[in-house]
Design a protein around this motif. Structure first.
Motif, PDB file in Angstrom:
ATOM      1  N   GLY A  78      50.275  46.296  29.840  1.00 50.04           N
ATOM      2  CA  GLY A  78      48.979  46.950  30.005  1.00 50.04           C
ATOM      3  C   GLY A  78      48.165  46.486  31.201  1.00 50.04           C
ATOM      4  O   GLY A  78      47.017  46.900  31.369  1.00 50.04           O
TER       5      GLY A  78
ATOM      6  N   THR B 285      46.881  49.427  33.297  1.00 54.77           N
ATOM      7  CA  THR B 285      45.721  50.131  32.762  1.00 54.77           C
ATOM      8  C   THR B 285      44.460  49.308  32.979  1.00 54.77           C
ATOM      9  O   THR B 285      43.407  49.841  33.315  1.00 54.77           O
ATOM     10  CB  THR B 285      45.907  50.383  31.251  1.00 54.77           C
ATOM     11  OG1 THR B 285      47.243  50.821  31.033  1.00 54.77           O
ATOM     12  CG2 THR B 285      44.940  51.436  30.750  1.00 54.77           C
ATOM     13  N   ALA B 286      44.607  47.982  32.792  1.00 57.97           N
ATOM     14  CA  ALA B 286      43.431  47.121  32.916  1.00 57.97           C
ATOM     15  C   ALA B 286      42.853  47.154  34.326  1.00 57.97           C
ATOM     16  O   ALA B 286      41.660  46.937  34.504  1.00 57.97           O
ATOM     17  CB  ALA B 286      43.792  45.686  32.525  1.00 57.97           C
ATOM     18  N   VAL B 287      43.683  47.408  35.335  1.00 55.37           N
ATOM     19  CA  VAL B 287      43.159  47.393  36.707  1.00 55.37           C
ATOM     20  C   VAL B 287      42.986  48.789  37.292  1.00 55.37           C
ATOM     21  O   VAL B 287      42.482  48.945  38.391  1.00 55.37           O
ATOM     22  CB  VAL B 287      44.070  46.570  37.660  1.00 55.37           C
ATOM     23  CG1 VAL B 287      44.082  45.118  37.230  1.00 55.37           C
ATOM     24  CG2 VAL B 287      45.464  47.147  37.737  1.00 55.37           C
ATOM     25  N   CYS B 288      43.395  49.826  36.574  1.00 56.98           N
ATOM     26  CA  CYS B 288      43.371  51.189  37.118  1.00 56.98           C
ATOM     27  C   CYS B 288      41.917  51.676  37.232  1.00 56.98           C
ATOM     28  O   CYS B 288      41.179  51.675  36.249  1.00 56.98           O
ATOM     29  CB  CYS B 288      44.166  52.120  36.212  1.00 56.98           C
ATOM     30  SG  CYS B 288      44.024  53.843  36.697  1.00 56.98           S
TER      31      CYS B 288
ATOM     32  N   SER C 108      41.397  54.636  34.813  1.00 57.97           N
ATOM     33  CA  SER C 108      41.315  54.230  33.403  1.00 57.97           C
ATOM     34  C   SER C 108      39.959  53.623  33.068  1.00 57.97           C
ATOM     35  O   SER C 108      39.487  53.702  31.931  1.00 57.97           O
ATOM     36  CB  SER C 108      42.392  53.198  33.075  1.00 57.97           C
ATOM     37  OG  SER C 108      43.654  53.672  33.429  1.00 57.97           O
ATOM     38  N   ARG C 109      39.358  53.027  34.089  1.00 53.55           N
ATOM     39  CA  ARG C 109      38.057  52.395  33.874  1.00 53.55           C
ATOM     40  C   ARG C 109      37.024  53.406  33.371  1.00 53.55           C
ATOM     41  O   ARG C 109      36.164  53.081  32.565  1.00 53.55           O
ATOM     42  CB  ARG C 109      37.607  51.824  35.219  1.00 53.55           C
ATOM     43  CG  ARG C 109      36.427  50.946  35.153  1.00 53.55           C
ATOM     44  CD  ARG C 109      36.110  50.421  36.557  1.00 53.55           C
ATOM     45  NE  ARG C 109      35.321  49.226  36.453  1.00 53.55           N
ATOM     46  CZ  ARG C 109      35.819  47.999  36.448  1.00 53.55           C
ATOM     47  NH1 ARG C 109      37.106  47.823  36.556  1.00 53.55           N
ATOM     48  NH2 ARG C 109      35.019  46.964  36.323  1.00 53.55           N
TER      49      ARG C 109
ATOM     50  N   SER D 201      46.258  56.193  31.297  1.00 56.07           N
ATOM     51  CA  SER D 201      46.881  54.876  31.387  1.00 56.07           C
ATOM     52  C   SER D 201      48.238  55.035  32.071  1.00 56.07           C
ATOM     53  O   SER D 201      49.090  55.780  31.587  1.00 56.07           O
ATOM     54  CB  SER D 201      47.052  54.295  29.984  1.00 56.07           C
ATOM     55  OG  SER D 201      48.154  53.429  29.944  1.00 56.07           O
TER      56      SER D 201
ATOM     57  N   ARG E 145      50.609  53.035  32.107  1.00 54.11           N
ATOM     58  CA  ARG E 145      51.617  52.557  31.152  1.00 54.11           C
ATOM     59  C   ARG E 145      52.027  53.656  30.187  1.00 54.11           C
ATOM     60  O   ARG E 145      53.218  53.879  29.944  1.00 54.11           O
ATOM     61  CB  ARG E 145      51.045  51.381  30.356  1.00 54.11           C
ATOM     62  CG  ARG E 145      51.969  50.820  29.288  1.00 54.11           C
ATOM     63  CD  ARG E 145      51.292  49.710  28.521  1.00 54.11           C
ATOM     64  NE  ARG E 145      50.302  50.192  27.581  1.00 54.11           N
ATOM     65  CZ  ARG E 145      50.582  50.606  26.349  1.00 54.11           C
ATOM     66  NH1 ARG E 145      51.823  50.604  25.911  1.00 54.11           N
ATOM     67  NH2 ARG E 145      49.625  51.047  25.551  1.00 54.11           N
TER      68      ARG E 145
END
Lengths: 384, 803
Positions: free
Chosen positions: A20, A23-26, A29-30, A36, A38
């Motif tokens: 993930g 997703t955490a840095v996209c 996605s923010r 995502s 992923r």
């Protein structure tokens, strides 16, 4: 077109660890909880039949942050680009922004019979050499000038700046009358055939003019010519080099350093292509630093961590993209810089567009093209 | 030729379906039976099994066999098994030849049974060709020095030294740092039992320090190793400590007066120490040391305070490094590992944010002997953190900045740390960001359950970046909780990076000294991953602890005892049998030119050039590489078991039919042959046209062998060995390189394309590279025309035996 299983292997998608990080840095996605990288890969691996119809595949802005952070360097952008191609093959029509005008221009350029007046914007002082085997690849700047007049972006100013830098550096080059769009946005939006048409037309023009080497300033053109052309055209044998890599250019800039003409605090916005794709972080910064009086300050997210300008191909531009852009403008604003320097005409357009579309705190900051700025300091020197 | 007089028995193994699955063993048997000299050929389901071996013995007796060929797996796997088997039946063990039809054939040509079968037939023929010419060898008896060297004084080294010493052997325990103890000495508690680390290690350190059979040589490094199993000579450089460690009674007065403060590495830089210091209170030897890099005594205006205050006068600022030579029979390498430095993973902000620390730093923070005396305080404001996060797999399981493997201990370490925090401050909220929790060992799952019972949150997903909250200096992470597919944000008071383990910085240098190889992961390579996990491929050298792979304390200790047991087998015997593969000089041909003595990497040849004494081999020192034999211009030296006629006969056999389709490859036993085995074990597939000839070292390959192959119509010859610098015989492969250069020149002069001799260095770990080379060779082979082959044959034949 390649099979999904080949693409999975090529992009290393099968190595996804489901951690993930992507997703955490996209940046998308923010602001878009549905998106995502992923999950797109996961769905494609589990339910390949359903993935082409998944609307999320159109949200990616191609910034490559996911790949840079991925433990296995999975090429999400390439993976999604392929899904888009398949999706369009299955009849999906993406939603284009700006009433589809940029896309239409690209398709017009892809037609062999289209006659362009491509050189009208070039001032007399830059000295084009028709016989040179080196070409400066302009890209879509003249078209952007026509389309984005309303927001006041003059993309050709950057191109003129680049040409003046080349001249000052004593580099002989040609500018091609029948150059076409490189095709970056078509292939990224899944239009493989459109891309191939443009590419073939360009290859023909390069061959006709005896071009052996291309110098390019637009980061997306650079990526396309450097990475995608060898990938898709077997007979491609032209050397491609980015203008910041030309050694003589840095000599010129050092020369301008003496005059102390431009006294300004500036911040540099890394374009995704030059930055995360090619890791060219220092070249542009060194050039800017070589202008006497320029104080370069960094935004909160810079270099590898830089936030994308929020949109890449001319499609699906909406509130999510605006939020990414606002975030970037906020960061630029809080540096206290007077100028936000971009090395990519599209970053300049997207960020200016966001700035004009509604009032925000960072509106003060002026967005300016790097080559334009560099050539301006050059011009003053020459006047002395 | 005596071929017709030999009575060869060929035993073909099905290895269940491992060989029979892709090789028609019946057809191979029929071909074997028809080879001249072969008296009996038969198949067996598992030749290595008891019934299989009994069958061999029975046939030796019934048919009066005098040479045995076993066509089965790699000789690196079972050569010793079958040598023992035929010795049981009264034969000389060197009258065995193995045909490797598994790693070299069935496993690498899984999908082409006809080609695999043809290749297997060739492999058997080549083996029989050599077997017919095998000579019995009597192994020399070599005395064993009853002493062992243990390199590295971490928990594995301490355990190994104590076990050996307790069983009556003399042990030299060499430690690089000023004190033994290793990484374990820095840990607070150990999982899964939560023992105090230094409380269990301290007494062992003391035992090792005062055991009558252990000579502890701390603050020292190995600089030279020579010799062989049973008889190693090792040079140890004892670095100047500037304090006489026998005299120092650790009163600490020197440190009191020392004016220099530097960060304390044992406390991970969280506190400072003096330039005169003791690494930690429980240090063994319990002696102070002067850190000369920071000592003012090195400056023109000498400080000298410590010298003046030392009542026992044991400080000497002019002390120098001292080299000592020790003699040992075996060596146990326990040099451990290093902790991954997360600086390069800038997104986690380790160097930018003070409240981001590593697990090693956390150990010191939570330890009673640490800088905060066991209070968990965060670096920025020395307040107790209420929300603590752990990011797992930092630097592990990645192809992107870090190491590709799982570091084995980090999951359990974090689980342990979470419980320690809960013990100190039960109200602390703990978040563990993980990908997989690997709690596979005894008591591990139980500890994981306890941690969950205590309310530790396990969140499946890795943060992509860490931000600092201005003002509070808290850190913020965004993470996709991959079990809910939701992006979540956490603000934490302290973030611990659960860093992985990797190769110790000094390991490469040590490996060069010891002639041992590393696997792709950067840890040492075992003689056999399953069956000899603590043996180095070099006899008499063993491993224990994390030098072999990341492992926890229990596994390190277990492995140390295992290495001691293996080592004792050698140390307990007064003599060991030397390998029979040794160089032999034919004095009638020797001209005492001295070339062999110059080239021998072991100084194992003596010759008096002026007195024309003739070259003499020192049998105990000869390692059997054969460099001398290939270099001798007078054919005066040969190597037992790898004689010229044996190898030439193998080449002739390989090229007897359709030579244009065959590639002749010489593989050195230690690296390229081992790599071919790795390719086989990993079932990597490559073209079936290669015929392998095993030599102990690439340096054994005489020019004559290559000419012979080319003359018989080989389109391509591969010469391969260990990488330069990694040669099992120190520098022997340098002569391989020189010989290849010479060959290429000669080929060019004769109008033979030099590309038809390929030289490749392939390490024992490089299975994939071996396969890649096989594929490339096949492409090159196809490019060699029949005209070229015919031309070569003519040119070389017209030159007679000159080559």
């Amino acid at each position: 077109m390649a099979e999904l299983k080949d693409i999975i292997r090529q992009t290393k998608a099968q190595f996804c660890l489901d951690c993930g990080k992507c997703t955490a840095v996209c940046p998308v996605s923010r602001f878009d909880a549905k998106f995502s990288p992923r999950l797109i890969v996961r769905k494609a691996l589990r339910h390949p039949d359903k993935i082409y119809a998944d609307e999320n595949i159109w949200s990616c802005i191609g910034c490559n942050m996911c790949t840079v952070r991925c433990n296995y360097n999975v090429s999400y952008v390439d993976f999604i680009r392929y899904l888009r191609m398949k999706s369009r093959e299955n009849g999906t029509e993406p939603v284009f922004s700006h009433a589809g005008v940029p896309e239409s221009f690209m398709h017009l350029m892809a037609k062999k019979e289209t006659k362009q007046n491509r050189l009208g914007w070039i001032p007399d002082d830059v000295g084009i050499d028709d016989s040179s085997s080196t070409a400066f690849f302009v890209g879509c700047a003249p078209y952007f000038d026509a389309i984005f007049q309303d927001i006041g972006v003059r993309a050709t100013e950057g191109s003129i700046g680049a040409l003046r830098l080349l001249k000052a550096a004593g580099i002989s080059y040609n500018v091609l009358a029948d150059e076409r769009c490189c095709g970056h946005d078509l292939i990224l939006s899944g239009d493989l055939n459109g891309f191939l048409d443009l590419g073939h037309a360009n290859l023909e023009e390069f061959a006709k003019r005896g071009i052996k080497k291309i110098i390019v300033s637009c980061p997306e053109c650079y990526y396309t010519l450097k990475v995608d052309y060898p990938r898709y055209f077997n007979d491609w044998n032209v050397e491609v080099c980015h203008i910041t890599e030309v050694p003589e250019i840095s000599q010129v800039s050092r020369h301008t350093a003496a005059d102390g003409s431009v006294k300004r605090k500036v911040t540099y916005h890394d374009s995704c292509k030059l930055g995360r794709y090619f890791k060219m972080y220092d070249g542009p910064r060194n050039l800017l630093n070589s202008i006497a009086g320029v104080e370069l300050v960094e935004m909160e997210n810079n270099r590898e961590n830089a936030v994308c300008c929020g949109a890449s191909p001319w499609m699906y531009c909406g509130s999510i993209n605006k939020q990414v852009q606002d975030e970037r403008l906020r960061q630029a604003g809080s540096t206290g810089a007077e100028l936000m320097v971009t090395s990519c005409p599209k970053c300049q357009i997207h960020l200016t567009c966001a700035q004009k579309s509604h009032n925000n705190a960072a509106e003060e900051i002026k967005i300016v093209d790097m080559y334009h700025l560099l050539s301006k300091s050059l011009a003053r020197k020459e006047k002395d | 030729m005596e071929e017709n007089n030999t009575r060869v028995g060929v035993f073909i193994c099905d290895c269940g379906m491992n060989i029979a699955g892709s090789v028609d063993c019946e057809a191979v048997k029929d071909v074997a039976a028809a080879i001249p000299g072969v008296v009996v050929a038969m198949r067996n389901k598992y030749t290595c099994s008891d019934p299989g071996q009994e069958e061999i013995k029975k046939h030796i007796r019934e048919h009066h066999l005098d040479r045995i060929v076993v066509a089965s797996c790699s000789p690196r796997m079972h050569e010793s098994t079958f040598r023992n088997c035929i010795a049981d039946a009264g034969m000389n063990p060197y009258l065995l030849e193995m045909a490797n039809i598994r790693e070299h054939c069935s496993w690498v040509h899984l999908h082409d049974k006809p080609a695999a079968t043809e290749k297997a037939k060739d492999i058997v023929k080549i083996a029989v060709a050599k077997a017919c010419l095998l000579q019995p060898i009597e192994e020399a008896k070599i005395p064993v020095t009853d002493a062992a060297l243990v390199i590295g004084g971490g928990v594995a080294g301490i355990q190994a030294a104590l076990d050996l010493a307790d069983s009556g052997h003399k042990v030299y325990l060499v430690e690089r740092e000023p004190s033994i103890g290793g990484v374990m000495a820095q840990l607070d508690k150990t999982f899964p039992t939560m023992d105090c680390s230094i409380c269990v290690l301290g007494p062992k350190m003391m035992d090792a320090g005062k055991h009558p059979n252990i000579e502890l040589i701390a603050y020292s490094e190995i600089t030279k190793v020579s010799g062989y199993i049973g008889n190693y000579t090792v040079v140890v450089n004892k670095k100047a400590r500037y304090v006489n460690e026998r005299e120092c009674n650790s009163c600490g007065k020197c440190a009191e007066v020392c004016p220099v403060m530097v960060p304390d590495e044992f406390q991970q830089g969280f506190s400072s120490r003096k330039a005169a210091y003791i690494p930690f209170p429980q240090a063994v030897p319990a002696s102070y040391i002067i850190d000369m890099k920071n000592c003012l005594g090195n400056n023109p205006v000498r400080c000298n305070k410590c010298v003046e205050v030392c009542e026992k006068k044991c400080i000497d600022l002019n002390m120098a490094d001292k080299e000592t030579e020790i003699k040992v029979g075996t060596i146990i390498v326990c040099t451990g590992m290093d902790v991954y430095d997360p600086t390069v993973l800038d997104e986690y902000g380790y160097t930018r944010f003070e409240n981001v620390i590593t697990t090693m730093e956390f150990e010191r923070l939570v330890c009673g002997g640490g800088p905060t005396e066991g209070q968990i305080l965060r670096p920025t404001d020395r307040k107790v953190p209420r929300r603590i996060g752990f990011i797992q797999c930092v630097g592990s399981r990645t192809a992107n900045r870090g190491n590709p493997y799982c570091s084995n201990v980090c999951c359990m370490n974090t689980i342990k740390d979470s419980l320690l925090i809960k013990e100190h401050h039960p109200e602390t909220e703990i978040f563990v960001f993980y990908m997989d929790i690997r709690a596979y060992g005894k008591g591990f799952e139980d500890l994981y359950r306890r941690s969950k019972e205590e309310g530790v949150h396990y969140i499946r997903g890795f943060p992509g970046e860490v931000l600092e909250v201005p003002g509070t200096k808290n850190v913020k992470v965004r993470v996709e909780n991959t079990t809910t597919c939701k992006v979540e944000e956490y603000e934490l008071d302290l973030l611990v990076l659960s860093v992985g383990l990797h190769q110790d910085a000094g390991l490469k240098k040590l490996c060069n000294l010891l002639n041992i190889s590393l696997t792709a992961d950067g840890f040492v390579m075992e003689a056999h991953a399953k069956l000899k996990p603590v043996d180095a491929p070099t006899p008499g050298i063993f491993f224990a602890g994390s030098v072999e792979a990341p492992k926890d304390i229990k596994d390190s200790v277990t492995q140390a005892s295992a290495a001691v047991s293996r080592s004792s087998i050698i140390l307990n015997s007064a003599f060991i049998k030397a390998d029979g593969v040794k160089a032999v000089v034919d004095q009638e041909k020797c001209t005492s030119c001295g070339v062999c003595a110059r080239i021998c990497p072991y100084n194992a040849i003596e010759v008096d050039i002026k007195a024309k004494s003739g070259a003499r081999i020192i049998v105990a020192a000869c390692a059997g590489c054969g460099a001398c034999s290939a270099e001798c211009r007078f054919d005066a030296i040969t190597v037992r078991h790898f004689m010229d006629d044996q190898i030439l006969s193998q080449i002739s056999s390989a090229l007897a039919a359709d030579p244009q389709n065959k590639i002749v490859s010489f593989l050195c036993n230690w690296c390229s042959y081992a790599a071919s085995d790795v390719a086989g074990i990993s079932r990597m597939q490559y073209p079936a046209n290669n015929r392998f000839i095993r030599v102990m070292c690439s340096a054994r390959v005489h020019e004559r062998f290559i000419w012979h192959a080319l003359k018989l119509g080989a389109p391509l010859v591969l010469l391969s060995g260990c990488h330069i610098g990694d040669c099992h015989y120190i520098t022997a492969n340098h002569s391989t390189q020189k010989r290849a250069d010479k060959m290429w020149d000669a080929m060019e002069k004769l109008g033979i394309r030099p590309e038809r001799l390929q030289l490749e260095w392939i390490s024992a770990a490089e299975g994939p590279r071996f396969v890649h080379i096989m594929q490339e060779l096949e492409k090159m082979r196809k490019a060699v025309t029949l005209e070229e082959i015919e031309y070569t044959r003519k040119v070389l034949s017209s030159m007679g035996d000159a080559n």
